[in-house]
Motif scaffolding. Structure first.
Motif, PDB file in Angstrom:
ATOM      1  N   SER A   1      -2.704  -9.136  51.312  1.00 22.68           N
ATOM      2  CA  SER A   1      -2.302  -9.047  52.621  1.00 22.68           C
ATOM      3  C   SER A   1      -1.125 -10.583  52.437  1.00 22.68           C
ATOM      4  N   GLY A   2      -0.949 -11.005  51.011  1.00 17.32           N
ATOM      5  CA  GLY A   2      -0.083 -12.073  50.686  1.00 17.32           C
ATOM      6  C   GLY A   2      -0.324 -12.458  49.643  1.00 17.32           C
ATOM      7  N   LEU A   3      -0.007 -13.726  49.692  1.00 16.49           N
ATOM      8  CA  LEU A   3      -0.365 -14.643  48.406  1.00 16.49           C
ATOM      9  C   LEU A   3      -2.067 -15.302  48.484  1.00 16.49           C
ATOM     10  N   ASP A   4      -2.607 -13.781  48.182  1.00 13.21           N
ATOM     11  CA  ASP A   4      -4.580 -14.181  48.109  1.00 13.21           C
ATOM     12  C   ASP A   4      -5.201 -14.803  47.203  1.00 13.21           C
ATOM     13  N   GLU A   5      -5.975 -15.429  47.185  1.00 15.49           N
ATOM     14  CA  GLU A   5      -6.777 -16.255  46.056  1.00 15.49           C
ATOM     15  C   GLU A   5      -7.090 -14.297  45.556  1.00 15.49           C
ATOM     16  N   THR A   6      -7.355 -14.047  44.740  1.00 14.10           N
ATOM     17  CA  THR A   6      -7.645 -12.530  43.758  1.00 14.10           C
ATOM     18  C   THR A   6      -9.243 -13.084  42.866  1.00 14.10           C
TER      19      THR A   6
END
Length: 724
Positions: free
Chosen positions: A36-41
């Motif tokens: 959804s954006g610069l998420d934690e992955t």
């Protein structure tokens, strides 16, 4: 996932924002990789040493590695040193990470100016409602509601397609969070078309074709067409395709913002592949006016239990199946229905992580991969129907009348993803009675589901039994192929139907049986991935397709191979190695090759079968059984065609170097018995008469008798393939 000088991408997305941060985060959610954006992955559990090591590697997910590094507190200067990325970009990413860390606590109340400013800044920096929901530990719906109560809604800016040189008649728009809105909603009747987003394996330009046809149809009906898509490579995002274009990600938030702005009379979700279809329920529940097949019917086709109940009601056969959330449940289902089984995750595109499983050891190996691909949802288990012919059917219904757009017979055996398998229209080996049976089942399914628009059904034909494998109540990737094969614009007609027209009122809406064959062949990217296995299976691997057309099936197939870059040789040496169950079937094909002047070579098992049939063939060493072996011969360019049909997992692994060597040497290779028979038939036809060129307009012109009977042509072809 490593990158280098060899291009590997198959598509792209584009995002426009007023700040780099906004454009970056919009671009990431537009990739449709469940971000959804610069998420934690998945890197969230990795520490400093591991992340520092990964920073020096050119990876496709490097941006998320940098995000993890910044969350760990690694200095931007060190990241710059490791990656070589300009510090300006790294500092912008750091701003996003730092700001995200400051977002916490309860949701802001309406009228709370301080909190409203925080939310407004977050939106200006590209934070999606889904990201904010995680930060504030609430739902995306709650964030959307609160945001709107605070008066924080997007404005739309215009991109001037004429660069201010003169007035632009066809500008396009992007969302941002400022004060002036440059998009003016008209009071015309209007319909929004949701595109397919970036091209990727499983969802490509075939859906963009459908979206463009929909736009043209709406224009001809006097309806304003509004396209929503994020793919800069496509025709749907060209400046003159639609009346209005929004360059936005295909997410619930972004689509609903446009719906709130435009207040359309309808939204078409059938033409953008699985992406818009996955939004159907949420859009419907939010009050968006979806047109075409009802959401309930879409869910009925996609829900395993409801679909099974529908098949039972209609008297349709399905392969035995089950759904498992744990390995114990999976083992129980497999013991009940028996191996081999088809294991697949839920809700994925292109058959990702699908496997044919032959025993419980393979089940243990692949079930975790399937669960991860399906985001830990239960896995689906079907009895695999071997020795079957797979059939694709595209159909169109207006809710009352159903038309068959095309019945496509797969050339490869069942078990190969429909996006990878070559297929032919009209069918070349199915009987008239079987085709009629498939037609009747298709009409019954369309009627039961209340389909309005396009629908695709996949069947497996095993002797005289027809199994229903899958129903997709949307445009399929074969619609452009069928439209070009028949000369009828099925997506254009479907859009008119969804906008309210009946099939009877559309002059172009006519079923057509052609007196020539059209073969669709897939283009596979193995030359971009050295060492990748070329064997086809239930997981889609192709990145494009081509088409061959001729009155002779063999020539149509040969043309498709040439177009796909799989140039079939006119002379030379053919290597043949097939599984035991295929040895009898390959004999006639091998004799045909010898009669055409080819030299044959084979490893011991196939060599024995061919020599026993009186065929002159040279025995070559298997890998590791002496020198020179078959890989040595391929590398020395002493082989002109490879036919390698493995059996079982061990054989698949053992023969992988053969196929990899063929790719490296640009030698055509075939991995299915059916593909080999079709290719040899094509080579024979080329030798006998070659082919001529006919314009597509002439080829597609309907014959004087619309129901031209090509039974005699088909009968000759069947005789050839049966070896008589």
């Amino acid at each position: 996932s490593s990158l280098g000088v060899q291009m590997k991408s198959v598509g792209e997305t584009m995002a426009v924002g007023r700040t780099f941060k906004e454009a970056l985060q919009k671009g990431l959610r537009g990739l449709e990789i469940s971000r959804s954006g610069l998420d934690e992955t998945k890197f969230g559990g990795l520490g400093n040493d591991e992340i520092l090591s990964m920073l020096g590697v050119l990876r496709c997910d490097r941006l998320f590695v940098i995000g993890r590094a910044l969350r760990l507190g690694i200095d931007t200067a060190e990241i710059h040193e490791k990656t070589g990325i300009d510090p300006w970009f790294i500092n912008n990413v750091k701003d996003i990470i730092d700001f995200e860390a400051s977002l916490s606590g309860p949701l802001p109340e309406a009228g709370n100016d301080e909190q409203a400013d925080v939310i407004k800044r977050a939106k200006q920096w590209g934070f999606s409602d889904a990201q904010l929901a995680r930060c504030f530990d609430t739902s995306e719906t709650a964030i959307r509601k609160k945001r709107k109560n605070l008066g924080i809604v997007p404005t739309y800016k215009l991109v001037d397609t004429c660069a201010a040189e003169f007035e632009a008649c066809t500008p396009y728009y992007y969302s941002t969070y400022e004060y002036e809105d440059e998009s003016i909603a008209s009071d015309r009747k209007k319909i929004i078309i949701l595109g397919g987003g970036p091209n990727r394996i499983g969802q490509g330009i075939e859906f963009d074709y459908c979206c463009c046809q929909a736009s043209f149809a709406l224009r001809d009906m006097g309806i304003e067409s509004i396209m929503v898509n994020s793919n800069p490579e496509t025709v749907s995002t060209d400046y003159d395709t639609s009346d209005k274009l929004y360059f936005e990600p295909l997410t619930f938030e972004d689509v609903m913002n446009i719906v709130d702005k435009e207040k359309p009379d309808g939204i078409i979700i059938q033409f953008g592949g699985q992406t818009p279809l996955n939004l159907a329920r949420r859009l419907h529940d939010a009050g968006a006016q979806l047109i075409g097949t009802a959401v309930e019917s879409i869910e009925r086709a996609e829900d395993r239990d409801e679909f099974a109940a529908m098949c039972k009601k209609l008297g349709l056969k399905q392969p035995p199946s089950g759904m498992a959330a744990t390995i114990d449940e999976a083992l129980k289902i497999c013991s009940e229905i028996g191996y081999p089984i088809l294991l697949r995750p839920s809700f994925v595109l292109g058959g990702r992580a699908m496997r044919i499983i032959h025993d419980k050891d393979e089940l243990y190996t692949f079930i975790d991969e399937a669960k991860e691909a399906g985001e830990n949802r239960p896995v689906l288990i079907d009895k695999f129907i071997g020795d079957a012919i797979e059939v694709d059917v595209d159909a169109l219904s207006d809710g009352t009348t159903t038309m068959i757009c095309g019945i496509m017979e797969h050339i490869e055996e069942a078990g190969i993803h429909s996006g990878d398998s070559a297929c032919v229209v009209p069918p070349y080996s199915l009987s008239k009675g079987m085709i009629e049976q498939i037609r009747n089942k298709t009409v019954a399914i369309a009627s039961e589901l209340g389909v309005v628009g396009l629908m695709n059904i996949q069947y497996a034909v095993n002797e005289e039994t027809v199994y229903v494998l899958e129903v997709n109540p949307r445009a399929s990737r074969t619609v452009p192929f069928v439209s070009k094969a028949t000369g009828i614009p099925w997506a254009y007609i479907a859009a008119k139907v969804m906008a309210g027209a009946s099939l009877d009122s559309i002059p172009e809406a006519k079923e057509r049986t052609t007196d020539y064959f059209s073969v669709k062949e897939s283009v596979l990217p193995f030359n971009k991935f050295p060492g990748a296995d070329t064997v086809l299976g239930p997981e889609m691997k192709s990145t494009g397709e081509v088409m061959g057309v001729d009155h002779d099936f063999g020539l149509a197939f040969a043309k498709s191979q040439d177009a796909a870059g799989n140039f079939l040789p006119r002379s030379g040496t053919v290597f043949v190695s097939v599984r035991n169950s295929a040895k009898r079937s390959i004999i006639f094909a091998a004799k045909t090759l010898v009669d055409m002047g080819f030299q044959l070579c084979a490893t011991e098992g196939t060599w024995h079968a061919l020599t026993s049939a009186g065929i002159n063939v040279r025995k070559v060493h298997k890998i590791g059984e002496g020198k020179p072996d078959i890989v040595d011969l391929i590398k020395a360019n002493n082989v002109d065609l490879v036919i390698n049909v493995p059996a079982g997992r061990k054989s698949l692994i053992d023969s992988k170097p053969i196929r990899s060597a063929a790719v490296a040497q640009s030698i055509p290779y075939i991995t299915t018995l059916e593909g080999a028979q079709a290719a040899i038939g094509g080579m024979y036809s080329l030798e006998q008469r070659g082919f001529d060129v006919v314009s597509i307009q002439e080829r597609a012109a309907p014959p004087k008798n619309e129901l031209h009977n090509n039974a005699e042509v088909l009968s000759k072809k069947r005789s050839m393939w049966n070896g008589s």
